[in-house]
Design a protein around this motif. Structure first.
Motif, PDB file in Angstrom:
ATOM      1  N   GLU A 146       0.545  -1.168  -0.561  1.00 45.08           N
ATOM      2  CA  GLU A 146      -0.203   0.106   0.240  1.00 45.08           C
ATOM      3  C   GLU A 146       1.154   1.503   0.141  1.00 45.08           C
ATOM      4  N   SER A 147      -0.148   2.457  -0.496  1.00 47.84           N
ATOM      5  CA  SER A 147       1.258   3.655  -0.652  1.00 47.84           C
ATOM      6  C   SER A 147       0.884   4.524   0.874  1.00 47.84           C
ATOM      7  N   HIS A 148      -0.486   3.563   2.016  1.00 51.80           N
ATOM      8  CA  HIS A 148       0.060   4.749   2.963  1.00 51.80           C
ATOM      9  C   HIS A 148      -0.141   3.565   4.206  1.00 51.80           C
ATOM     10  N   ARG A 149       0.299   4.012   4.801  1.00 52.35           N
ATOM     11  CA  ARG A 149       0.478   3.061   5.960  1.00 52.35           C
ATOM     12  C   ARG A 149      -0.539   2.213   6.888  1.00 52.35           C
ATOM     13  N   ARG A 150      -0.313   1.000   6.604  1.00 54.35           N
ATOM     14  CA  ARG A 150      -1.146  -0.259   6.784  1.00 54.35           C
ATOM     15  C   ARG A 150      -1.056  -1.137   7.678  1.00 54.35           C
ATOM     16  N   GLU A 151      -0.204  -0.862   8.649  1.00 55.50           N
ATOM     17  CA  GLU A 151       0.794  -1.601   9.231  1.00 55.50           C
ATOM     18  C   GLU A 151       1.257  -1.362  10.802  1.00 55.50           C
ATOM     19  N   GLY A 152       0.583  -1.710  12.276  1.00 55.91           N
ATOM     20  CA  GLY A 152       1.569  -1.292  13.340  1.00 55.91           C
ATOM     21  C   GLY A 152       2.365  -2.257  13.600  1.00 55.91           C
ATOM     22  N   ASN A 153       3.686  -1.734  14.465  1.00 53.74           N
ATOM     23  CA  ASN A 153       4.542  -2.960  15.189  1.00 53.74           C
ATOM     24  C   ASN A 153       4.403  -1.991  16.684  1.00 53.74           C
ATOM     25  N   GLY A 154       4.797  -3.334  17.750  1.00 57.21           N
ATOM     26  CA  GLY A 154       4.848  -3.434  18.934  1.00 57.21           C
ATOM     27  C   GLY A 154       3.241  -2.745  19.332  1.00 57.21           C
ATOM     28  N   VAL A 155       3.407  -2.957  21.491  1.00 58.60           N
ATOM     29  CA  VAL A 155       2.233  -3.281  21.457  1.00 58.60           C
ATOM     30  C   VAL A 155       1.870  -1.603  21.603  1.00 58.60           C
ATOM     31  N   GLN A 166      -9.927  -1.123  14.194  1.00 57.97           N
ATOM     32  CA  GLN A 166      -8.877  -0.827  12.975  1.00 57.97           C
ATOM     33  C   GLN A 166      -8.149  -1.812  12.279  1.00 57.97           C
ATOM     34  N   VAL A 167      -8.077  -2.817  13.439  1.00 61.79           N
ATOM     35  CA  VAL A 167      -6.775  -3.991  12.969  1.00 61.79           C
ATOM     36  C   VAL A 167      -8.278  -5.267  12.180  1.00 61.79           C
ATOM     37  N   GLU A 168      -7.154  -5.512  11.000  1.00 61.37           N
ATOM     38  CA  GLU A 168      -8.348  -6.684  10.443  1.00 61.37           C
ATOM     39  C   GLU A 168      -7.166  -8.217  10.505  1.00 61.37           C
ATOM     40  N   THR A 169      -5.658  -7.741  11.102  1.00 63.05           N
ATOM     41  CA  THR A 169      -5.423  -9.381  10.997  1.00 63.05           C
ATOM     42  C   THR A 169      -4.301  -8.752  12.302  1.00 63.05           C
ATOM     43  N   LEU A 170      -4.358  -9.753  13.206  1.00 61.84           N
ATOM     44  CA  LEU A 170      -4.096  -9.049  14.507  1.00 61.84           C
ATOM     45  C   LEU A 170      -2.135 -10.545  14.583  1.00 61.84           C
ATOM     46  N   VAL A 171      -0.486 -10.223  14.162  1.00 62.27           N
ATOM     47  CA  VAL A 171      -0.119 -11.248  14.411  1.00 62.27           C
ATOM     48  C   VAL A 171       1.085 -11.376  15.318  1.00 62.27           C
ATOM     49  N   LEU A 172       0.649 -12.615  16.675  1.00 61.63           N
ATOM     50  CA  LEU A 172       1.254 -12.776  17.996  1.00 61.63           C
ATOM     51  C   LEU A 172       2.065 -13.881  18.067  1.00 61.63           C
ATOM     52  N   PRO A 173       3.540 -13.431  18.066  1.00 59.88           N
ATOM     53  CA  PRO A 173       4.500 -14.402  18.604  1.00 59.88           C
ATOM     54  C   PRO A 173       4.112 -15.040  20.024  1.00 59.88           C
ATOM     55  N   ASP A 174       3.801 -16.461  19.536  1.00 59.74           N
ATOM     56  CA  ASP A 174       3.920 -17.297  20.728  1.00 59.74           C
ATOM     57  C   ASP A 174       4.188 -17.260  22.044  1.00 59.74           C
ATOM     58  N   GLU A 175       5.647 -16.557  22.342  1.00 66.92           N
ATOM     59  CA  GLU A 175       6.358 -16.611  23.522  1.00 66.92           C
ATOM     60  C   GLU A 175       5.830 -14.835  23.659  1.00 66.92           C
ATOM     61  N   ALA A 176       4.852 -14.190  23.027  1.00 64.84           N
ATOM     62  CA  ALA A 176       4.970 -12.417  23.651  1.00 64.84           C
ATOM     63  C   ALA A 176       3.644 -13.304  24.597  1.00 64.84           C
ATOM     64  N   VAL A 249      -2.308  -6.010  11.140  1.00 67.65           N
ATOM     65  CA  VAL A 249      -2.396  -4.895   9.771  1.00 67.65           C
ATOM     66  C   VAL A 249      -3.881  -4.425  10.021  1.00 67.65           C
ATOM     67  N   LEU A 250      -3.843  -2.868   8.615  1.00 67.68           N
ATOM     68  CA  LEU A 250      -5.079  -2.387   9.264  1.00 67.68           C
ATOM     69  C   LEU A 250      -6.154  -3.180   8.025  1.00 67.68           C
ATOM     70  N   ARG A 251      -7.011  -2.151   8.857  1.00 64.66           N
ATOM     71  CA  ARG A 251      -8.562  -2.197   7.841  1.00 64.66           C
ATOM     72  C   ARG A 251      -8.726  -1.306   6.643  1.00 64.66           C
ATOM     73  N   TRP A 252      -8.274  -0.058   8.349  1.00 66.80           N
ATOM     74  CA  TRP A 252      -8.215   0.929   6.663  1.00 66.80           C
ATOM     75  C   TRP A 252      -6.583   2.080   6.916  1.00 66.80           C
ATOM     76  N   PRO A 253      -6.102   3.165   6.048  1.00 69.23           N
ATOM     77  CA  PRO A 253      -4.554   2.988   6.891  1.00 69.23           C
ATOM     78  C   PRO A 253      -4.328   4.408   7.579  1.00 69.23           C
ATOM     79  N   THR A 254      -3.900   4.215   8.226  1.00 71.11           N
ATOM     80  CA  THR A 254      -3.669   5.359   9.727  1.00 71.11           C
ATOM     81  C   THR A 254      -2.988   7.035   9.670  1.00 71.11           C
ATOM     82  N   ASP A 255      -3.042   6.830   7.881  1.00 70.48           N
ATOM     83  CA  ASP A 255      -3.029   8.050   7.289  1.00 70.48           C
ATOM     84  C   ASP A 255      -3.724   8.584   6.026  1.00 70.48           C
TER      85      ASP A 255
END
Length: 260
Positions: A146-155, A166-176, A249-255
């Motif tokens: 995407e040309s605009h931001r569609r992702e967030g990283n970290g708590v 706003q979150v479409e998909t949440l990727v969680l490492p099991d070590e969390a 991964v977001l449903r719509w961009p943050t910007d």
């Protein structure tokens, strides 16, 4: 329809919850199997569960699941009633877990569910793991295109995104699940908060593991959850490296407009 419709209904309600993530019925001789059940009961009691919940779990594990050994079982109990009893083929993906509190340990259950969904057409556990990893890569690649931001990283980034649903998909490492980071679980939307300075109409139901607070908020806002796992032998330590971060991964961009 949410892929975790049963959890969405339960987690919107108040606990406290008693959870047990354990081995399923074994093929051990009867005295050894009975000893295993007693040990589970003692562990549930040791986690602070009330007598009614201890009894409910004891009665549940005395019943056969119909699955061959090895298998895995996840039990969720409230007020002496078994609200969720799910079994999975194959061994546990981590240590046995016993907890009594406002939010149950969700990572083990979500990890098994994601691999069970993949294994339906994969034919093996390794293929199921590869399928989950591929879906994570596809989701992140799509966000990166995407040309605009569609992702967030970290708590710190992901919490406000979940608060806005706003979150479409949440990727969680099991070590969390082993992290000492805590978040405030809320009894109504926005479901999760990061600190005492956050002011919301919803009341706090307790400070809980960040991984479980994020997973709960994702489920309650209809997000898809993918749990990534490292494949370690029983008792094998994790590699000495920085912990992987949660990614949204977001449903719509943050910007609102594409970046130049």
């Amino acid at each position: 329809m949410s892929e975790h419709e049963d959890l969405e209904r339960l987690l919107a309600e108040r606990g406290p919850w008693t959870a047990a993530y354990i081995d399923g019925p074994s093929d051990l001789p009867e005295p050894d199997e009975l000893a295993r059940r007693r040990r589970v009961g003692e562990s549930v009691e040791g986690a602070g569960a009330p007598d009614a919940d201890v009894t409910a779990i004891a009665e549940a594990i005395a019943a056969q699941t119909g699955m061959a050994s090895p298998s895995t079982r996840y039990l969720l109990v409230r007020d002496g009633r078994v609200e969720l009893d799910q079994s999975f083929a194959g061994p546990r993906h981590g240590p046995e877990t016993f907890r009594h509190g406002p939010v149950p340990p969700l990572i083990p259950l979500l990890l098994h569910r994601s691999r069970e969904a993949m294994s339906a057409g994969a034919g093996s556990a390794d293929s199921a793991d590869a399928g989950v990893d591929a879906e994570v890569s596809d989701a992140l690649d799509h966000a990166a295109e995407e040309s605009h931001r569609r992702e967030g990283n970290g708590v710190r980034e992901v919490v406000p995104l979940l608060q806005r649903a706003q979150v479409e998909t949440l990727v969680l490492p099991d070590e969390a699940a082993a992290s000492e980071r805590m978040l405030d679980a809320l009894g109504a939307p926005p479901w999760v908060a990061e600190g005492d300075d956050d002011e919301y109409a919803a009341d706090s139901i307790g400070w809980v593991s960040a991984a479980d607070a994020l997973a709960r908020a994702a489920i309650l806002t209809g997000a898809r959850i993918l749990v990534t796992a490292e494949h370690l032998e029983e008792g094998e330590p994790r590699p000495d490296r920085p912990q992987r971060e949660v990614v949204a991964v977001l449903r719509w961009p943050t910007d609102p407009y594409p970046q130049e």
